[in-house]
Design a protein around this motif. Structure first.
Motif, mmCIF file in Angstrom:
data_model
loop_
_atom_site.group_PDB
_atom_site.id
_atom_site.type_symbol
_atom_site.label_atom_id
_atom_site.label_comp_id
_atom_site.label_asym_id
_atom_site.label_seq_id
_atom_site.Cartn_x
_atom_site.Cartn_y
_atom_site.Cartn_z
ATOM 1 N N ASN A 162 0.891 -1.296 0.000
ATOM 2 C CA ASN A 162 -0.027 -0.118 -0.041
ATOM 3 C C ASN A 162 0.859 1.208 0.084
ATOM 4 O O ASN A 162 0.560 2.235 -0.737
ATOM 5 C CB ASN A 162 -0.978 0.080 1.399
ATOM 6 C CG ASN A 162 -2.069 -1.135 1.064
ATOM 7 O OD1 ASN A 162 -2.471 -1.353 -0.136
ATOM 8 N ND2 ASN A 162 -2.612 -1.402 2.130
ATOM 9 N N ASP A 163 2.047 1.377 0.786
ATOM 10 C CA ASP A 163 3.050 2.369 0.582
ATOM 11 C C ASP A 163 3.583 2.562 -0.626
ATOM 12 O O ASP A 163 3.693 3.609 -1.282
ATOM 13 C CB ASP A 163 4.156 2.111 1.589
ATOM 14 C CG ASP A 163 3.661 2.126 2.978
ATOM 15 O OD1 ASP A 163 2.285 2.594 3.434
ATOM 16 O OD2 ASP A 163 4.455 1.815 4.080
ATOM 17 N N ARG A 165 0.820 5.538 12.080
ATOM 18 C CA ARG A 165 0.488 4.562 11.267
ATOM 19 C C ARG A 165 -0.572 3.452 11.822
ATOM 20 O O ARG A 165 0.067 2.309 12.267
ATOM 21 C CB ARG A 165 2.090 3.564 11.175
ATOM 22 C CG ARG A 165 3.036 4.292 10.217
ATOM 23 C CD ARG A 165 2.262 4.773 8.806
ATOM 24 N NE ARG A 165 1.889 3.783 7.870
ATOM 25 C CZ ARG A 165 2.291 3.029 6.825
ATOM 26 N NH1 ARG A 165 3.278 3.694 6.183
ATOM 27 N NH2 ARG A 165 1.950 1.969 6.235
ATOM 28 N N ASN A 197 10.591 4.602 0.905
ATOM 29 C CA ASN A 197 9.173 4.250 1.681
ATOM 30 C C ASN A 197 9.809 3.663 3.081
ATOM 31 O O ASN A 197 8.823 3.780 3.798
ATOM 32 C CB ASN A 197 8.534 3.276 0.832
ATOM 33 C CG ASN A 197 7.968 4.074 -0.411
ATOM 34 O OD1 ASN A 197 7.288 5.013 -0.442
ATOM 35 N ND2 ASN A 197 7.809 3.382 -1.506
ATOM 36 N N VAL A 204 3.444 12.219 -3.494
ATOM 37 C CA VAL A 204 3.398 12.229 -1.675
ATOM 38 C C VAL A 204 4.473 11.663 -0.820
ATOM 39 O O VAL A 204 4.654 12.086 -0.128
ATOM 40 C CB VAL A 204 1.992 11.397 -1.554
ATOM 41 C CG1 VAL A 204 1.750 11.530 -0.053
ATOM 42 C CG2 VAL A 204 0.781 12.438 -2.150
ATOM 43 N N SER A 205 4.826 10.478 -1.597
ATOM 44 C CA SER A 205 5.915 9.690 -0.834
ATOM 45 C C SER A 205 7.234 10.838 -0.869
ATOM 46 O O SER A 205 7.905 10.701 0.198
ATOM 47 C CB SER A 205 6.279 8.262 -1.737
ATOM 48 O OG SER A 205 5.305 7.478 -1.693
ATOM 49 N N GLN A 240 1.968 1.800 -3.364
ATOM 50 C CA GLN A 240 0.805 2.452 -4.318
ATOM 51 C C GLN A 240 0.713 3.911 -4.245
ATOM 52 O O GLN A 240 -0.091 4.329 -4.741
ATOM 53 C CB GLN A 240 -0.135 1.508 -4.103
ATOM 54 C CG GLN A 240 -0.007 -0.093 -4.668
ATOM 55 C CD GLN A 240 -0.994 -0.908 -4.262
ATOM 56 O OE1 GLN A 240 -2.019 -0.551 -3.988
ATOM 57 N NE2 GLN A 240 -0.802 -2.084 -4.578
ATOM 58 N N ARG A 241 1.132 4.509 -3.093
ATOM 59 C CA ARG A 241 0.957 5.806 -2.733
ATOM 60 C C ARG A 241 1.379 6.791 -4.128
ATOM 61 O O ARG A 241 2.333 6.441 -4.668
ATOM 62 C CB ARG A 241 1.599 6.294 -1.556
ATOM 63 C CG ARG A 241 1.443 7.537 -0.699
ATOM 64 C CD ARG A 241 1.874 7.367 0.628
ATOM 65 N NE ARG A 241 3.325 7.014 0.587
ATOM 66 C CZ ARG A 241 3.825 6.566 1.673
ATOM 67 N NH1 ARG A 241 3.375 6.219 2.628
ATOM 68 N NH2 ARG A 241 5.059 6.105 1.374
#
Length: 427
Positions: A101-102, A223, A210, A109-110, A104-105
């Motif tokens: 999921n991280d 988190r 990430n 934004v990352s 796919q951010r």
């Protein structure tokens, strides 16, 4: 021969007598989007190499099974009568869906989170502490930010080049207006970055970016997805151990083992399991916690982690488990010499430290000179040496620790090593 940072706590608990005939391992992978497939494959491959290299029979390994919510992968390794090896059951505690999921951010934004988190670490002085513990890891942390700066400068340069050759002012320009050339230049510049995606993955840019963002967010308490998974893991370990007790079929050793970022997870899970199960680790059973190549300081040194430091203090003073932290100076992505008793501001409430035993994995003893020359500048390969087959018999031995007859405490304090002899080189 001992390492300069080897540490045995003065209040170390007494050992439990007897060999391990049955062991249950709860293994936590690191920050890896492919953890559910990678570790099983790695374990089988390296155990096969290990058996061939040292002339031992290959243990029988059952097929892997997955629980209903796909957070636990399990298998069993048969006992080895020829070597005295224990029957070992594995539960791999999976959180790779959180990692995916991280990944796919939205990329921007990352990158923004990386910039904010790294600048905060620099301005707060935390980065200086990382560098003092291990300058190589400090470089690994700063690497994604430096890459972002390089990529941004290249993108601006490409955009300026496109603007200059599409707009006015150059003999061969197309005469496009400013409102068209600037967006066109930026689009082409960003497209160049997108075209570099495969290369960026090969040089672990997004992986390390990430990973750092995750640790920074975890230290800030932002988190909740990971926090829920910690509670689920603790419930699973507690339920397993309760089932063992109810059936009367209690393993001689229960081991919670984490590598890399998973070492932090293992610490948090172990502390919560102790809180849930007041009898665990008593009555002849050994409860063991093993952290390999840990990045614990990445979170534990942050200012807003009171719960984590309380959990570490609980483990440090507990005599219900044995915690061993294996480190390696050759590994870029751990903190050799870090000791939570000495390097964290822990409130032990006047109790003596009983954990952790801090030990060097002594990679130079277990990796052949030829292999070492090949991998010394490959940080990820060296980082995974904790989980790989030795080239040579030595003090640190992943498979002897997880499948052998010695309990963890005795394995660390008084290891029984086979007679030295030439290894049978496996391909």
């Amino acid at each position: 021969m001992t390492s300069s940072f080897d540490y045995t706590p003065p209040g170390l608990a007494d050992g439990v007598p007897g060999a391990v005939r049955r062991r249950h391992v709860f293994y936590v992978p690191g920050y890896d989007p492919e953890g559910s497939s990678r570790y099983r494959m790695l374990f089988v491959r390296e155990l096969t190499r290990y058996a061939k290299r040292f002339g031992e029979p290959k243990p029988s390994i059952t097929r892997a099974t997955m629980n209903a919510d796909e957070t636990v992968q399990s298998w069993r390794v048969a006992a080895q009568p020829e070597t005295g090896g224990a029957e070992t059951s594995y539960d791999v505690l999976l959180w790779d869906d959180i990692v995916r999921n991280d990944f796919q951010r939205l990329r921007l934004v990352s990158v923004a989170l990386l910039v904010v988190g790294t600048l905060q670490a620099i301005t707060s002085g935390m980065m200086v502490r990382f560098y003092r513990l291990n300058w190589k890891y400090g470089n690994v942390i700063l690497y994604p930010l430096l890459m972002v700066v390089v990529l941004a400068l290249c993108t601006v340069a490409i955009a300026a080049f496109v603007h200059a050759h599409l707009g006015t002012g150059f003999a061969h320009s197309l005469g496009w207006p400013l409102w068209a050339t600037i967006p066109a230049g930026l689009v082409i510049g960003l497209a160049w970055v997108k075209a570099m995606e495969a290369l960026l993955n090969r040089i672990f840019f997004w992986q390390l970016l990430n990973d750092w963002v995750f640790n920074w967010q975890h230290g800030r308490g932002s988190r909740p997805d990971y926090e829920r998974r910690l509670e689920l893991f603790a419930d699973h370990v507690h339920a397993r151990c309760s089932a063992f007790a109810e059936s009367g079929d209690i393993p001689d050793e229960v081991m919670i083992l984490g590598h890399s970022s998973g070492a932090l997870t293992a610490v948090e899970v172990a502390a919560r399991v102790l809180a849930r199960a007041p009898d665990l680790g008593c009555a002849g059973q050994t409860l063991a916690l093993v952290t390999l190549g840990s990045g614990l300081p990445l979170v534990a040194l942050q200012p807003r982690v009171d719960r984590l430091r309380d959990e570490i203090a609980t483990l440090v003073t507990s005599r219900r488990l044995v915690w061993v932290d294996f480190q390696a100076p050759q590994d870029w992505m751990n903190f050799p010499g870090f000791n939570p008793v000495k390097d964290l501001d822990l409130d032990l409430r006047g109790r003596p430290a009983a954990n952790p035993l801090v030990r060097s994995a002594r990679f130079r003893e277990i990796i052949s000179a030829e292999t070492y020359m090949k991998v010394r500048w490959r940080p990820f390969r060296m980082h995974f040496q904790f989980l790989l087959s030795n080239d040579q018999r030595g003090y640190y031995d992943f498979f002897a620790m997880t499948l052998g007859p010695q309990r963890l405490r005795e394995r660390v304090l008084n290891p029984v090593l086979p007679e030295p002899g030439p290894a049978i080189l496996a391909p």
